[in-house]
Design a protein around this motif. Sequence first.
Motif, PDB file in Angstrom:
ATOM      1  N   VAL A  66     -13.592  11.290 -23.950  1.00 54.43           N
ATOM      2  CA  VAL A  66     -12.935  10.063 -23.530  1.00 54.43           C
ATOM      3  C   VAL A  66     -11.443  10.350 -23.548  1.00 54.43           C
ATOM      4  O   VAL A  66     -10.896  10.785 -24.565  1.00 54.43           O
ATOM      5  CB  VAL A  66     -13.272   8.872 -24.450  1.00 54.43           C
ATOM      6  N   VAL A  67     -10.824  10.127 -22.406  1.00 57.18           N
ATOM      7  CA  VAL A  67      -9.412  10.432 -22.236  1.00 57.18           C
ATOM      8  C   VAL A  67      -8.667   9.153 -21.879  1.00 57.18           C
ATOM      9  O   VAL A  67      -9.095   8.403 -20.999  1.00 57.18           O
ATOM     10  CB  VAL A  67      -9.215  11.487 -21.108  1.00 57.18           C
ATOM     11  N   ASP A  68      -7.578   8.903 -22.585  1.00 57.17           N
ATOM     12  CA  ASP A  68      -6.676   7.813 -22.235  1.00 57.17           C
ATOM     13  C   ASP A  68      -5.742   8.394 -21.179  1.00 57.17           C
ATOM     14  O   ASP A  68      -4.752   9.045 -21.496  1.00 57.17           O
ATOM     15  CB  ASP A  68      -5.923   7.334 -23.467  1.00 57.17           C
ATOM     16  N   GLY A  98       6.925   3.975  -9.920  1.00 58.01           N
ATOM     17  CA  GLY A  98       7.512   3.243 -11.033  1.00 58.01           C
ATOM     18  C   GLY A  98       6.529   2.400 -11.824  1.00 58.01           C
ATOM     19  O   GLY A  98       6.927   1.722 -12.766  1.00 58.01           O
ATOM     20  N   MET A  99       5.246   2.403 -11.462  1.00 61.19           N
ATOM     21  CA  MET A  99       4.259   1.587 -12.160  1.00 61.19           C
ATOM     22  C   MET A  99       3.247   2.487 -12.874  1.00 61.19           C
ATOM     23  O   MET A  99       2.312   2.996 -12.272  1.00 61.19           O
ATOM     24  CB  MET A  99       3.511   0.676 -11.181  1.00 61.19           C
ATOM     25  N   LEU A 100       3.482   2.681 -14.178  1.00 64.14           N
ATOM     26  CA  LEU A 100       2.576   3.513 -14.971  1.00 64.14           C
ATOM     27  C   LEU A 100       1.394   2.689 -15.458  1.00 64.14           C
ATOM     28  O   LEU A 100       1.554   1.546 -15.873  1.00 64.14           O
ATOM     29  CB  LEU A 100       3.306   4.109 -16.174  1.00 64.14           C
ATOM     30  N   ARG A 101       0.227   3.297 -15.387  1.00 68.18           N
ATOM     31  CA  ARG A 101      -0.992   2.677 -15.885  1.00 68.18           C
ATOM     32  C   ARG A 101      -1.715   3.685 -16.749  1.00 68.18           C
ATOM     33  O   ARG A 101      -1.553   4.889 -16.593  1.00 68.18           O
ATOM     34  CB  ARG A 101      -1.906   2.301 -14.725  1.00 68.18           C
ATOM     35  N   ASP A 102      -2.566   3.183 -17.637  1.00 67.25           N
ATOM     36  CA  ASP A 102      -3.449   4.082 -18.365  1.00 67.25           C
ATOM     37  C   ASP A 102      -4.835   3.454 -18.387  1.00 67.25           C
ATOM     38  O   ASP A 102      -4.987   2.254 -18.503  1.00 67.25           O
ATOM     39  CB  ASP A 102      -2.936   4.415 -19.768  1.00 67.25           C
ATOM     40  N   LYS A 103      -5.830   4.313 -18.199  1.00 65.81           N
ATOM     41  CA  LYS A 103      -7.222   3.885 -18.139  1.00 65.81           C
ATOM     42  C   LYS A 103      -8.062   4.853 -18.959  1.00 65.81           C
ATOM     43  O   LYS A 103      -7.762   6.047 -19.045  1.00 65.81           O
ATOM     44  CB  LYS A 103      -7.739   3.886 -16.690  1.00 65.81           C
ATOM     45  N   LEU A 104      -9.111   4.327 -19.548  1.00 62.98           N
ATOM     46  CA  LEU A 104     -10.033   5.168 -20.305  1.00 62.98           C
ATOM     47  C   LEU A 104     -11.065   5.764 -19.358  1.00 62.98           C
ATOM     48  O   LEU A 104     -11.718   5.049 -18.600  1.00 62.98           O
ATOM     49  CB  LEU A 104     -10.732   4.356 -21.387  1.00 62.98           C
ATOM     50  N   VAL A 105     -11.178   7.086 -19.419  1.00 60.37           N
ATOM     51  CA  VAL A 105     -12.068   7.832 -18.532  1.00 60.37           C
ATOM     52  C   VAL A 105     -13.057   8.612 -19.392  1.00 60.37           C
ATOM     53  O   VAL A 105     -12.658   9.270 -20.367  1.00 60.37           O
ATOM     54  CB  VAL A 105     -11.267   8.802 -17.641  1.00 60.37           C
ATOM     55  N   LEU A 106     -14.328   8.552 -19.026  1.00 59.69           N
ATOM     56  CA  LEU A 106     -15.360   9.368 -19.666  1.00 59.69           C
ATOM     57  C   LEU A 106     -15.575  10.602 -18.809  1.00 59.69           C
ATOM     58  O   LEU A 106     -15.861  10.490 -17.612  1.00 59.69           O
ATOM     59  CB  LEU A 106     -16.669   8.596 -19.793  1.00 59.69           C
ATOM     60  N   ALA A 158     -12.814  18.972 -13.510  1.00 60.97           N
ATOM     61  CA  ALA A 158     -12.172  18.153 -14.543  1.00 60.97           C
ATOM     62  C   ALA A 158     -10.660  18.099 -14.377  1.00 60.97           C
ATOM     63  O   ALA A 158      -9.967  17.488 -15.190  1.00 60.97           O
ATOM     64  CB  ALA A 158     -12.510  18.706 -15.928  1.00 60.97           C
ATOM     65  N   ALA A 159     -10.135  18.715 -13.327  1.00 68.63           N
ATOM     66  CA  ALA A 159      -8.688  18.812 -13.121  1.00 68.63           C
ATOM     67  C   ALA A 159      -8.046  17.430 -13.001  1.00 68.63           C
ATOM     68  O   ALA A 159      -8.687  16.449 -12.602  1.00 68.63           O
ATOM     69  CB  ALA A 159      -8.402  19.635 -11.872  1.00 68.63           C
ATOM     70  N   HIS A 160      -6.778  17.380 -13.340  1.00 70.41           N
ATOM     71  CA  HIS A 160      -6.001  16.143 -13.306  1.00 70.41           C
ATOM     72  C   HIS A 160      -6.132  15.445 -11.956  1.00 70.41           C
ATOM     73  O   HIS A 160      -6.374  14.235 -11.887  1.00 70.41           O
ATOM     74  CB  HIS A 160      -4.533  16.464 -13.615  1.00 70.41           C
ATOM     75  N   HIS A 161      -5.983  16.167 -10.870  1.00 68.96           N
ATOM     76  CA  HIS A 161      -6.023  15.550  -9.544  1.00 68.96           C
ATOM     77  C   HIS A 161      -7.406  14.982  -9.215  1.00 68.96           C
ATOM     78  O   HIS A 161      -7.509  14.002  -8.486  1.00 68.96           O
ATOM     79  CB  HIS A 161      -5.548  16.520  -8.453  1.00 68.96           C
ATOM     80  N   GLU A 162      -8.471  15.557  -9.769  1.00 67.45           N
ATOM     81  CA  GLU A 162      -9.822  15.031  -9.541  1.00 67.45           C
ATOM     82  C   GLU A 162      -9.999  13.686 -10.256  1.00 67.45           C
ATOM     83  O   GLU A 162     -10.554  12.745  -9.689  1.00 67.45           O
ATOM     84  CB  GLU A 162     -10.878  16.028 -10.024  1.00 67.45           C
ATOM     85  N   VAL A 163      -9.542  13.614 -11.490  1.00 67.83           N
ATOM     86  CA  VAL A 163      -9.632  12.357 -12.248  1.00 67.83           C
ATOM     87  C   VAL A 163      -8.745  11.302 -11.588  1.00 67.83           C
ATOM     88  O   VAL A 163      -9.165  10.154 -11.406  1.00 67.83           O
ATOM     89  CB  VAL A 163      -9.246  12.575 -13.724  1.00 67.83           C
ATOM     90  N   LEU A 164      -7.550  11.696 -11.224  1.00 68.65           N
ATOM     91  CA  LEU A 164      -6.627  10.766 -10.574  1.00 68.65           C
ATOM     92  C   LEU A 164      -7.224  10.205  -9.289  1.00 68.65           C
ATOM     93  O   LEU A 164      -7.121   9.001  -9.030  1.00 68.65           O
ATOM     94  CB  LEU A 164      -5.294  11.463 -10.286  1.00 68.65           C
ATOM     95  N   SER A 165      -7.877  11.040  -8.495  1.00 67.63           N
ATOM     96  CA  SER A 165      -8.461  10.561  -7.235  1.00 67.63           C
ATOM     97  C   SER A 165      -9.539   9.510  -7.505  1.00 67.63           C
ATOM     98  O   SER A 165      -9.700   8.554  -6.754  1.00 67.63           O
ATOM     99  CB  SER A 165      -9.015  11.712  -6.399  1.00 67.63           C
ATOM    100  N   ARG A 166     -10.289   9.627  -8.601  1.00 68.12           N
ATOM    101  CA  ARG A 166     -11.286   8.614  -8.962  1.00 68.12           C
ATOM    102  C   ARG A 166     -10.612   7.297  -9.325  1.00 68.12           C
ATOM    103  O   ARG A 166     -11.096   6.233  -8.974  1.00 68.12           O
ATOM    104  CB  ARG A 166     -12.122   9.082 -10.159  1.00 68.12           C
ATOM    105  N   LEU A 167      -9.530   7.393 -10.066  1.00 67.38           N
ATOM    106  CA  LEU A 167      -8.847   6.175 -10.519  1.00 67.38           C
ATOM    107  C   LEU A 167      -8.121   5.458  -9.372  1.00 67.38           C
ATOM    108  O   LEU A 167      -8.076   4.227  -9.354  1.00 67.38           O
ATOM    109  CB  LEU A 167      -7.868   6.495 -11.636  1.00 67.38           C
TER     110      LEU A 167
END
Length: 139
Positions: free
Chosen positions: A67-69, A77-85, A127-136
Motif C-alpha cells: 500500500v503506497v501513499d 500546482g494541485m498536489l494530491r495523494d491517493k492510497l494505491v494497492l 510497478a513504475a511510477h508512470h504506470e501507477v500515475l496513469s491509473r490515477l
Amino acid sequence: MHSGVAVSSDSLAAFEELKMGHHATLAAALFKLDSFLSSIVVDSVHSGLSYADFLALLPRDECRFCVVDFEFEAEPGMLRDKLVLIAWAPDAADVKDKVVYATSKNYFRNQLDGIIAEVQATSLHEAAHHEVLSRLIRL
C-alpha cells in the motif's frame, strides 16, 4: 474467490496508520503471507522514500501486497495523494505463492477502506511510477 487467508490485526493497524498519516514524502507498507500461507502480516512500513527507494524494497522472487501513499500532481500546482494497492507477483516467485496471493487479493483489499486504485505488477516496469500515475489520472 477467497483463499481462506486471514488478515492480521497488525496489518490493519499498519494500514490505518498509513492512511491517517500526513507524509511529506512517499510512505508505504509492505505485507506478506506468513510461513503457513494462512495470514497476511506486516513485512515492513516505510516513510521518507522516493518512489525508486520503494521499488528497491520489492523482492525479486517473492510476492507482496504493497500500500503506497502516492502523491501526484493532478493539475498544475494541485498536489494530491491517493492510497494505491500494488499486488506484486514477480515472474520468479513460487507458483503456489502466486496462486495464494492472487486468490487473497480481493479479500485483503476489501479490508482496507480507502484504497483508490489497484495495480497488478509482475515486473518493475509494471510497478513504475508512470504506470501507477496513469491509473490515477484515469479516475
